[in-house]
Design a protein around this motif. Structure first.
Motif, PDB file in Angstrom:
ATOM      1  N   ASN A 183       0.846  -1.195   0.000  1.00 49.13           N
ATOM      2  CA  ASN A 183       0.000   0.000   0.000  1.00 49.13           C
ATOM      3  C   ASN A 183       0.878   1.241   0.000  1.00 49.13           C
ATOM      4  O   ASN A 183       0.903   1.994   0.974  1.00 49.13           O
ATOM      5  CB  ASN A 183      -0.935  -0.011   1.210  1.00 49.13           C
ATOM      6  N   LEU A 199      -4.756   4.723  -5.045  1.00 50.03           N
ATOM      7  CA  LEU A 199      -3.565   4.738  -5.878  1.00 50.03           C
ATOM      8  C   LEU A 199      -3.096   6.145  -6.217  1.00 50.03           C
ATOM      9  O   LEU A 199      -1.887   6.391  -6.333  1.00 50.03           O
ATOM     10  CB  LEU A 199      -3.830   3.939  -7.159  1.00 50.03           C
ATOM     11  N   ASP A 200      -4.003   7.091  -6.362  1.00 50.57           N
ATOM     12  CA  ASP A 200      -3.600   8.448  -6.718  1.00 50.57           C
ATOM     13  C   ASP A 200      -3.703   9.431  -5.555  1.00 50.57           C
ATOM     14  O   ASP A 200      -3.593  10.647  -5.754  1.00 50.57           O
ATOM     15  CB  ASP A 200      -4.428   8.935  -7.908  1.00 50.57           C
ATOM     16  N   SER A 210       0.710   7.564  -4.183  1.00 46.04           N
ATOM     17  CA  SER A 210       0.988   6.131  -4.101  1.00 46.04           C
ATOM     18  C   SER A 210       1.464   5.609  -5.453  1.00 46.04           C
ATOM     19  O   SER A 210       2.404   4.804  -5.538  1.00 46.04           O
ATOM     20  CB  SER A 210      -0.266   5.392  -3.645  1.00 46.04           C
ATOM     21  N   ARG A 211       0.836   6.058  -6.524  1.00 49.18           N
ATOM     22  CA  ARG A 211       1.235   5.638  -7.871  1.00 49.18           C
ATOM     23  C   ARG A 211       2.693   6.005  -8.155  1.00 49.18           C
ATOM     24  O   ARG A 211       3.461   5.186  -8.687  1.00 49.18           O
ATOM     25  CB  ARG A 211       0.322   6.284  -8.906  1.00 49.18           C
ATOM     26  N   CYS A 234      -1.491  -4.186  -3.106  1.00 51.17           N
ATOM     27  CA  CYS A 234      -2.162  -3.004  -3.672  1.00 51.17           C
ATOM     28  C   CYS A 234      -2.889  -2.185  -2.607  1.00 51.17           C
ATOM     29  O   CYS A 234      -3.060  -2.599  -1.462  1.00 51.17           O
ATOM     30  CB  CYS A 234      -3.182  -3.436  -4.725  1.00 51.17           C
ATOM     31  N   ASN A 235      -3.351  -1.011  -3.020  1.00 50.74           N
ATOM     32  CA  ASN A 235      -4.212  -0.176  -2.177  1.00 50.74           C
ATOM     33  C   ASN A 235      -5.589  -0.807  -2.044  1.00 50.74           C
ATOM     34  O   ASN A 235      -5.986  -1.659  -2.836  1.00 50.74           O
ATOM     35  CB  ASN A 235      -4.384   1.219  -2.797  1.00 50.74           C
ATOM     36  N   THR A 245      -9.159  -1.044  -8.429  1.00 52.46           N
ATOM     37  CA  THR A 245      -7.816  -0.703  -7.952  1.00 52.46           C
ATOM     38  C   THR A 245      -6.793  -1.690  -8.489  1.00 52.46           C
ATOM     39  O   THR A 245      -5.695  -1.308  -8.922  1.00 52.46           O
ATOM     40  CB  THR A 245      -7.779  -0.699  -6.415  1.00 52.46           C
ATOM     41  N   THR A 249      -3.764  -0.813 -11.006  1.00 51.52           N
ATOM     42  CA  THR A 249      -2.373  -1.105 -10.656  1.00 51.52           C
ATOM     43  C   THR A 249      -1.688  -1.870 -11.781  1.00 51.52           C
ATOM     44  O   THR A 249      -0.516  -1.624 -12.094  1.00 51.52           O
ATOM     45  CB  THR A 249      -2.316  -1.909  -9.349  1.00 51.52           C
TER      46      THR A 249
END
Length: 566
Positions: A183, A199-200, A210-211, A234-235, A245, A249
């Motif tokens: 994460n 993610l953003d 995060s990306r 992943c988030n 999500t 990713t």
């Protein structure tokens, strides 16, 4: 010493062997070609009619480190007085002790296991625990993506080369085999009272998303040519609708290699009256479109377990579901956070039933065992000791139907599983748990039975009940030594830790030491794992594997330039 296994049915995808009857020869811990007929055989094992495979490899199982110890402390009832003492087997009464971990894996025919979440500040402790696990070889994946030093580099817009050096130094210092991202940025954001992180989303105080963190670390893994792709948690774990999500990713990987961990926890839609549904088909559609992606499943299995994770946002969100009602969350000052929450998966629960169904849907829909791997995210989805049960679920359609009859029927009605009649073959099981797993980890010396491989071999008696078949191997050889016979451990031997050997610009050490001098007044040496033996009987605890030569050559060429960190 020359050993022969005679007349076995060999399943070795590396050679395309799908039950071919042939002899196997072992000398001095290594598989060798058939010797001349006049060479004396020192030990001959008649395995006629039995299944012969390479030793199995678990690419994602939490077997060591701070979270594992925290779980043991939190749930002593889960590992005390479980088994009758076995004479000569130290600590055999402990269900999840290091000793029992090695014994139980070996009994099932596993010979290599990867701990997928080694916090760099806790690396020595993780290695000491892995060194205490008998028989099996181990490896660790070092966690980056929430550490203050990396986020400071990104905030300062440091060069990719500098990040590459930091990743290489971390892997060298922690003696790990690969890189794990959990994460990305989420644990650091949690310290600023952020309770969801996509993610953003941007990490407070650092100005990076995060990306951006994930893509920078993925680029580093590719630049230094790590054998194993960046290993990604992943988030939005466990949140309805998070299939989007997972697919986002995959797209964020931009065609570069990436491994997505315990993907079952991201196969969730938000349809239906309860706002929770299976999105396994949508997930697999995305997986099929992104050939650069590999995944492991993280299958949920019913019963008591404990969830442990560096994704403190996800762990904190489920603290009220703790069964029994106790939990632990903790922050690491410079690196991240973690949590341990006990949990019991129940067959009559709508959510738990759907999780079980989704995992099996993913297995059966994927159609490519070379890119999909066999895990329960031990202990999060279920203990690794349940692997034989999972194998039977995959290989026996009628058994799946029997199990589905015991589930929450509202969840069953929403699932595709009853219409998925595929049954995995022994060959496909060998692909997922042996050959493909070794290739993805970059461990060329195992996962197959070709001459030159280390002699990690498992022999099973074919049975209709595949759970019984894979619960107790007839024979298991580790480096050519017989360690299991008729499902019983024969000897306690030491394994080795697999790691990679990397070069990097030494200036990154000066940057790191300045950082620790400023904030912690500690030497960098406090956070490095020395290449020493942890066991009296073990003369080579660490086994090195070289990473990509192009990056090493590049580093040597640029080490004396002045623009490395511009």
């Amino acid at each position: 010493m020359l050993i022969r296994l005679t007349g076995g049915q060999v399943f070795d995808p590396a050679q395309g062997l799908n039950g071919a009857v042939q002899d196997l020869f072992i000398r001095d811990g290594v598989i060798i070609p058939k010797p001349d007929s006049d060479v004396a055989i020192d030990a001959d094992y008649d395995v006629s009619g039995k299944v012969v495979m390479a030793g199995a490899i678990d690419i994602h199982s939490h077997i060591a480190g701070g979270n594992v110890n925290t779980a043991r402390l939190l749930l002593p009832e889960q590992h005390r007085n479980f088994m009758a003492r076995k004479l000569g087997h130290a600590f055999s009464t402990a269900r999840w002790s290091t000793s029992e971990t090695g014994y139980r894996y070996a009994q099932m025919g596993y010979t290599t296991v990867v701990e997928p979440a080694v916090l760099p500040a806790n690396a020595l402790d993780a290695h000491l625990q892995m060194a205490d696990i008998p028989i099996i070889d181990t490896a660790g994946l070092a966690i980056l993506g929430n550490d203050d030093f990396l986020l400071r580099l990104l905030r300062a817009k440091a060069s990719q080369n500098q990040v590459n050096d930091y990743v290489a130094w971390t892997l060298q210092a922690t003696r790990c085999l690969g890189l794990k991202v959990i994460n990305a940025g989420g644990a650091n954001a949690f310290k600023s009272n952020v309770r969801s992180f996509a993610l953003d989303d941007v990490v407070p105080d650092y100005g990076v998303s995060s990306r951006q963190i994930l893509q920078t670390l993925q680029r580093a893994a590719c630049d230094i040519q790590l054998p194993h792709p960046v290993h990604v948690h992943c988030n939005n774990l466990g949140i309805p609708g998070n299939v989007d999500t997972a697919i986002a990713t995959m797209e964020a990987a931009q065609g570069l290699p990436m491994h997505l961990a315990h993907i079952q926890f991201y196969g969730y839609g938000n349809e239906g009256g309860r706002g929770f549904s299976s999105a396994a088909a949508k997930l697999i559609d995305g997986f099929n479109q992104h050939r650069n992606i590999t995944m492991d499943v993280g299958q949920v299995l019913f019963g008591q377990t404990v969830t442990i994770s560096g994704d403190v946002i996800a762990q904190y969100s489920r603290r009220n579901d703790a069964t029994p009602n106790k939990w632990v969350m903790w922050d690491a000052e410079c690196e991240g956070s973690s949590g341990a929450v006990p949990y019991r998966y129940q067959q009559k629960s709508f959510v738990n039933s759907l999780q079980w169904l989704i995992g099996l849907e993913i297995f059966l829909l994927a159609e490519d065992p070379w890119r999909l791997f066999f895990t329960t995210d031990h202990p999060n989805g279920g203990p690794f000791t349940r692997y034989p049960h999972l194998i039977r679920l995959l290989m026996d359609y009628d058994f799946r139907l029997e199990c589905m009859a015991e589930l929450n029927q509202e969840a069953v009605a929403m699932s595709l599983l009853k219409d998925l009649k595929k049954e995995f073959s022994l060959y496909e099981i060998a692909v997922m748990t042996r050959t493909a797993a070794a290739r993805m980890l970059g461990l060329k010396d195992r996962g197959h039975l070709m001459p030159g491989a280390i002699a990690d071999v498992a022999v099973y008696t074919p049975q209709a009940d595949k759970e019984a078949m894979f619960s107790a191997a007839d024979l298991v050889f580790k480096n050519g030594e017989l360690v299991v016979k008729n499902g019983s451990v024969q000897q306690r031997r030491s394994g080795a830790t697999q790691m990679i050997q990397l070069l990097f610009d030494q200036r990154i050490k000066r940057e790191l030491q300045a950082y620790y001098d400023r904030f912690y007044n500690l030497s960098l040496d406090n956070f490095t794992v020395e290449e020493v033996s942890f066991r009296q009987a073990d003369t080579e605890r660490f086994v090195s594997h070289d990473a990509g030569q192009p990056y090493l050559a590049c580093q040597e060429a640029t080490a004396n330039t002045n623009n490395q960190y511009e």
